[in-house]
Design a protein around this motif. Structure first.
Motif, PDB file in Angstrom:
ATOM      1  N   ILE A  28       0.857  -1.186   0.000  1.00 42.43           N
ATOM      2  CA  ILE A  28       0.000   0.000   0.000  1.00 42.43           C
ATOM      3  C   ILE A  28       0.889   1.230   0.000  1.00 42.43           C
ATOM      4  O   ILE A  28       1.719   1.415   0.887  1.00 42.43           O
ATOM      5  CB  ILE A  28      -0.937   0.019   1.213  1.00 42.43           C
ATOM      6  N   ALA A  29       0.696   2.067  -1.023  1.00 38.51           N
ATOM      7  CA  ALA A  29       1.447   3.315  -1.148  1.00 38.51           C
ATOM      8  C   ALA A  29       0.486   4.469  -0.898  1.00 38.51           C
ATOM      9  O   ALA A  29      -0.537   4.593  -1.575  1.00 38.51           O
ATOM     10  CB  ALA A  29       2.071   3.423  -2.540  1.00 38.51           C
ATOM     11  N   TRP A  30       0.801   5.311   0.076  1.00 41.11           N
ATOM     12  CA  TRP A  30      -0.042   6.452   0.422  1.00 41.11           C
ATOM     13  C   TRP A  30       0.414   7.674  -0.357  1.00 41.11           C
ATOM     14  O   TRP A  30       1.592   8.013  -0.369  1.00 41.11           O
ATOM     15  CB  TRP A  30       0.013   6.700   1.922  1.00 41.11           C
ATOM     16  N   PHE A  31      -0.550   8.337  -0.982  1.00 42.99           N
ATOM     17  CA  PHE A  31      -0.264   9.455  -1.866  1.00 42.99           C
ATOM     18  C   PHE A  31      -1.316  10.528  -1.611  1.00 42.99           C
ATOM     19  O   PHE A  31      -2.234  10.347  -0.823  1.00 42.99           O
ATOM     20  CB  PHE A  31      -0.282   8.959  -3.332  1.00 42.99           C
ATOM     21  N   GLY A  32      -1.221  11.666  -2.259  1.00 44.81           N
ATOM     22  CA  GLY A  32      -2.207  12.726  -2.097  1.00 44.81           C
ATOM     23  C   GLY A  32      -2.232  13.615  -3.319  1.00 44.81           C
ATOM     24  O   GLY A  32      -1.885  13.158  -4.407  1.00 44.81           O
ATOM     25  N   PRO A  58      12.693   2.122  12.475  1.00 42.99           N
ATOM     26  CA  PRO A  58      12.979   1.184  11.374  1.00 42.99           C
ATOM     27  C   PRO A  58      12.360   1.667  10.072  1.00 42.99           C
ATOM     28  O   PRO A  58      11.441   1.049   9.519  1.00 42.99           O
ATOM     29  CB  PRO A  58      12.334  -0.110  11.854  1.00 42.99           C
ATOM     30  N   VAL A  59      12.855   2.796   9.569  1.00 42.86           N
ATOM     31  CA  VAL A  59      12.282   3.394   8.367  1.00 42.86           C
ATOM     32  C   VAL A  59      13.350   3.516   7.284  1.00 42.86           C
ATOM     33  O   VAL A  59      14.547   3.406   7.550  1.00 42.86           O
ATOM     34  CB  VAL A  59      11.695   4.789   8.665  1.00 42.86           C
ATOM     35  N   ARG A  60      12.870   3.753   6.064  1.00 43.86           N
ATOM     36  CA  ARG A  60      13.750   4.102   4.954  1.00 43.86           C
ATOM     37  C   ARG A  60      13.208   5.379   4.317  1.00 43.86           C
ATOM     38  O   ARG A  60      12.004   5.496   4.101  1.00 43.86           O
ATOM     39  CB  ARG A  60      13.818   2.982   3.916  1.00 43.86           C
ATOM     40  N   GLY A  78       4.666   1.340  13.463  1.00 41.13           N
ATOM     41  CA  GLY A  78       3.975   0.257  14.150  1.00 41.13           C
ATOM     42  C   GLY A  78       2.819  -0.310  13.354  1.00 41.13           C
ATOM     43  O   GLY A  78       2.325  -1.408  13.658  1.00 41.13           O
ATOM     44  N   LEU A  79       2.396   0.411  12.324  1.00 39.15           N
ATOM     45  CA  LEU A  79       1.306  -0.034  11.454  1.00 39.15           C
ATOM     46  C   LEU A  79       1.819  -0.458  10.080  1.00 39.15           C
ATOM     47  O   LEU A  79       1.041  -0.604   9.139  1.00 39.15           O
ATOM     48  CB  LEU A  79       0.282   1.092  11.301  1.00 39.15           C
ATOM     49  N   GLY A  80       3.133  -0.647   9.956  1.00 39.19           N
ATOM     50  CA  GLY A  80       3.704  -1.180   8.724  1.00 39.19           C
ATOM     51  C   GLY A  80       4.095  -0.159   7.692  1.00 39.19           C
ATOM     52  O   GLY A  80       4.559  -0.522   6.606  1.00 39.19           O
ATOM     53  N   VAL A  81       3.932   1.139   7.981  1.00 39.59           N
ATOM     54  CA  VAL A  81       4.326   2.180   7.026  1.00 39.59           C
ATOM     55  C   VAL A  81       5.738   2.624   7.384  1.00 39.59           C
ATOM     56  O   VAL A  81       5.948   3.340   8.360  1.00 39.59           O
ATOM     57  CB  VAL A  81       3.361   3.382   7.076  1.00 39.59           C
ATOM     58  N   THR A  82       6.707   2.186   6.591  1.00 41.42           N
ATOM     59  CA  THR A  82       8.108   2.395   6.973  1.00 41.42           C
ATOM     60  C   THR A  82       8.977   2.982   5.862  1.00 41.42           C
ATOM     61  O   THR A  82      10.168   3.184   6.066  1.00 41.42           O
ATOM     62  CB  THR A  82       8.738   1.062   7.423  1.00 41.42           C
ATOM     63  N   ILE A  83       8.402   3.237   4.698  1.00 41.00           N
ATOM     64  CA  ILE A  83       9.182   3.772   3.579  1.00 41.00           C
ATOM     65  C   ILE A  83       8.576   5.109   3.155  1.00 41.00           C
ATOM     66  O   ILE A  83       7.354   5.217   2.973  1.00 41.00           O
ATOM     67  CB  ILE A  83       9.201   2.805   2.384  1.00 41.00           C
ATOM     68  N   GLY A 114       4.042  -0.891   3.689  1.00 38.32           N
ATOM     69  CA  GLY A 114       3.412   0.398   3.497  1.00 38.32           C
ATOM     70  C   GLY A 114       4.457   1.464   3.218  1.00 38.32           C
ATOM     71  O   GLY A 114       5.510   1.497   3.857  1.00 38.32           O
ATOM     72  N   ASP A 115       4.180   2.316   2.243  1.00 36.65           N
ATOM     73  CA  ASP A 115       5.081   3.438   1.967  1.00 36.65           C
ATOM     74  C   ASP A 115       4.267   4.692   1.738  1.00 36.65           C
ATOM     75  O   ASP A 115       3.032   4.634   1.593  1.00 36.65           O
ATOM     76  CB  ASP A 115       6.010   3.133   0.783  1.00 36.65           C
ATOM     77  N   MET A 116       4.919   5.825   1.721  1.00 34.64           N
ATOM     78  CA  MET A 116       4.212   7.093   1.615  1.00 34.64           C
ATOM     79  C   MET A 116       5.048   8.124   0.874  1.00 34.64           C
ATOM     80  O   MET A 116       6.246   8.269   1.122  1.00 34.64           O
ATOM     81  CB  MET A 116       3.884   7.627   3.022  1.00 34.64           C
ATOM     82  N   THR A 117       4.390   8.838  -0.035  1.00 34.44           N
ATOM     83  CA  THR A 117       4.965  10.028  -0.640  1.00 34.44           C
ATOM     84  C   THR A 117       4.407  11.221   0.124  1.00 34.44           C
ATOM     85  O   THR A 117       3.195  11.466   0.117  1.00 34.44           O
ATOM     86  CB  THR A 117       4.593  10.130  -2.126  1.00 34.44           C
ATOM     87  N   THR A 118       5.258  11.940   0.829  1.00 32.54           N
ATOM     88  CA  THR A 118       4.841  13.039   1.690  1.00 32.54           C
ATOM     89  C   THR A 118       5.790  14.212   1.534  1.00 32.54           C
ATOM     90  O   THR A 118       6.965  14.021   1.192  1.00 32.54           O
ATOM     91  CB  THR A 118       4.810  12.592   3.173  1.00 32.54           C
ATOM     92  N   ASN A 119       5.280  15.417   1.767  1.00 32.96           N
ATOM     93  CA  ASN A 119       6.190  16.564   1.712  1.00 32.96           C
ATOM     94  C   ASN A 119       7.054  16.663   2.958  1.00 32.96           C
ATOM     95  O   ASN A 119       7.984  17.461   3.012  1.00 32.96           O
ATOM     96  CB  ASN A 119       5.426  17.873   1.467  1.00 32.96           C
TER      97      ASN A 119
END
Length: 353
Positions: free
Chosen positions: A78-82, A178-180, A132-137, A113-118
Motif C-alpha cells: 500500500i502506497a499512500w499518496f495525495g 525502522p524506516v527508509r 507500528g502499522l507497517g508504514v516504513t518507507i 506500506g510506503d508514503m509520498t509526503t512533503n
C-alpha cells in the motif's frame, strides 16, 4: 521512472519475469489517496485539489475490498499518496491497522506500506506510530538549500517549509526508527548552481545512515497551471547535470544508496491500482485529470467496476514485449472509452486490479 532499455538489450527472460510479477494473483499494489488536499502549493504541481478527504463510505469499501482479497494474497503493498496524505493521518492509520489485524496470524504474509509526503508533518511521533502499522518507507522532496526550496515548495498559506522538513529529517536520523527515506532532490535551471554544495550537505548529513538514500529528479512540465512559465532543463542539460551531481552524491556512498528508477511503471501492472479519495479508480498518479486515467470506481460493497476499454491501453506493452510501453504506458497511449463494466469479487478476476 528511469530510462527504459529496449527488449533486445534486456532480453526475453527479463521481460517474462516482469510479466509474471505483474500478472500474479498473489500480489496486490494499491496507491491510496486518503485526501487530495495539500498544505503546500508547489510552483510546479500538477494537481488541482478539487477532491477533498476520503469519505467514510470509501474507507469502509476499501476494507471490504481488502477482506475479499486477503485469502488469495501473499503480498500486499500500500502506497499512500495525495495531496498530502498526512492531512488525513487518521485514515492512513485506520486502514493500515485493518491490514495489520487481518494478517496478524499469517507470519508468511508480506505487507509493506510506503508514503509520498512533503515531510512537513512527519515528526518522530508520527513516524513511530506509522511504523507500528507497517508504514516504513517514505519519499520526501527537497528543492535545494533553504533560500531556493522556500521559493518553490511553498505552503498553502504562503509560508516557508524547508526548516520544518529538515528538522523532521534530522530527528528521524537521530532516532532508531525502522524506516527508509528516499530524498528526492528536484533539479531546475534556477537551483542548479547551488546543487553541488547542497548535495554535499545532504550526503554528509544523511547518507552516513543506511536508512537514507537520494534520487535526483529534474522538474518537468506535468500539466500544472504554471507550465507556461515553468523553466525546466533541456534534455541535454538534464543528462549532464544528473551525471555530474550523481558523482557528488556517490562520493564515499555505496551505489545502492543512490537508486535509479524501476524499469516497469506501476501503472503498467494489472495488479496495481490507484484509488482516489472519491473512490474513483486510476492507473497513474500523474495524469489525474486525464479522462483516460479514470478507469472505474470502487463500490460500497468492496467490489470494483472497471472500464475494460480504458484499462487495456495501460497494459498494452505486455502483449508485444515493449519495454517503453511498460516503462511509461501513459506516453503514446491510445485513448478509448466504453460503459463501465462490473468486475466480480472472485479471486482470479479481482487480481487484474
Amino acid at each position: 521512472m528511469g530510462e527504459i532499455a529496449d527488449t533486445s538489450r534486456r532480453g526475453d527472460a527479463a521481460f517474462q519475469e516482469e510479466l509474471s510479477s505483474a500478472l500474479t494473483d498473489q500480489t496486490l499494489h494499491l496507491i491510496l489517496l486518503p485526501t487530495e488536499q495539500c498544505n503546500f502549493r508547489c510552483t510546479y504541481c500538477y494537481e488541482d485539489f478539487a477532491i477533498g478527504r476520503m469519505e467514510r463510505e470509501t474507507v469502509e469499501a476499501l476494507k471490504l475490498l481488502l477482506n475479499r482479497r486477503f485469502a488469495d494474497l501473499q503480498r500486499l503493498d500500500i502506497a499512500w499518496f495525495g495531496g498530502e496524505p498526512l492531512l488525513a493521518q487518521a485514515i492512513v492509520e485506520e486502514i493500515s491497522a485493518h491490514v495489520m489485524t487481518s494478517v496478524a496470524d499469517r507470519p508468511e504474509f508480506q505487507y509493506q506500506g510506503d508514503m509520498t509526503t512533503n515531510g512537513y508533518l512527519l515528526d518522530v511521533p508520527t513516524a513511530e506510530k506509522l511504523a507500528g502499522l507497517g508504514v516504513t518507507i517514505y519519499q520526501i522532496s527537497l528543492d535545494g538549500p533553504e533560500s531556493v526550496h522556500d521559493t518553490t515548495r511553498v505552503r498553502s498559506n504562503g509560508g516557508a517549509s524547508f526548516q520544518r522538513i529538515w528538522q523532521n529529517l534530522l530527528a528521524i536520523r537521530d532516532s532508531r526508527l525502522p524506516v527508509r527515506i528516499l530524498l528526492r532532490i528536484h533539479l531546475t535551471p534556477e537551483n542548479l548552481p547551488s546543487m553541488p554544495e547542497f548535495l554535499r550537505q545532504v550526503r554528509d548529513t544523511f547518507l552516513g545512515d543506511s536508512r537514507f538514500s537520494v534520487s535526483l529528479k529534474p522538474v518537468e512540465r506535468m500539466g500544472g497551471p504554471n507550465d507556461e512559465t515553468l523553466e525546466v532543463l533541456s534534455k541535454q542539460a538534464r543528462a549532464e547535470a544528473v551525471g555530474q551531481l550523481e558523482a557528488v552524491v556517490r562520493a564515499g556512498v555505496p551505489a545502492s544508496r543512490t537508486p535509479s528508477g524501476p524499469d516497469v511503471c506501476y501503472a503498467a501492472r494489472p495488479n496495481s491500482l490507484v484509488i482516489r479519495a472519491n473512490g474513483r479508480i486510476a492507473k497513474c498518479t500523474v495524469a489525474l485529470s486525464d479522462p483516460s486515467n479514470d478507469i472505474g470506481r470502487l463500490a460500497s460493497d468492496g467490489t470494483i467496476h472497471i472500464d475494460d476499454a480504458r484499462l487495456t491501453p495501460w497494459l498494452r506493452g505486455w502483449a508485444n514485449g515493449d519495454w517503453t510501453a511498460v516503462g511509461c504506458p501513459y506516453v503514446g497511449m491510445p485513448r478509448s472509452a466504453s460503459p463501465l463494466l462490473q468486475i466480480s469479487a472472485g479471486p482470479r478476476r479481482q487480481a487484474r486490479t
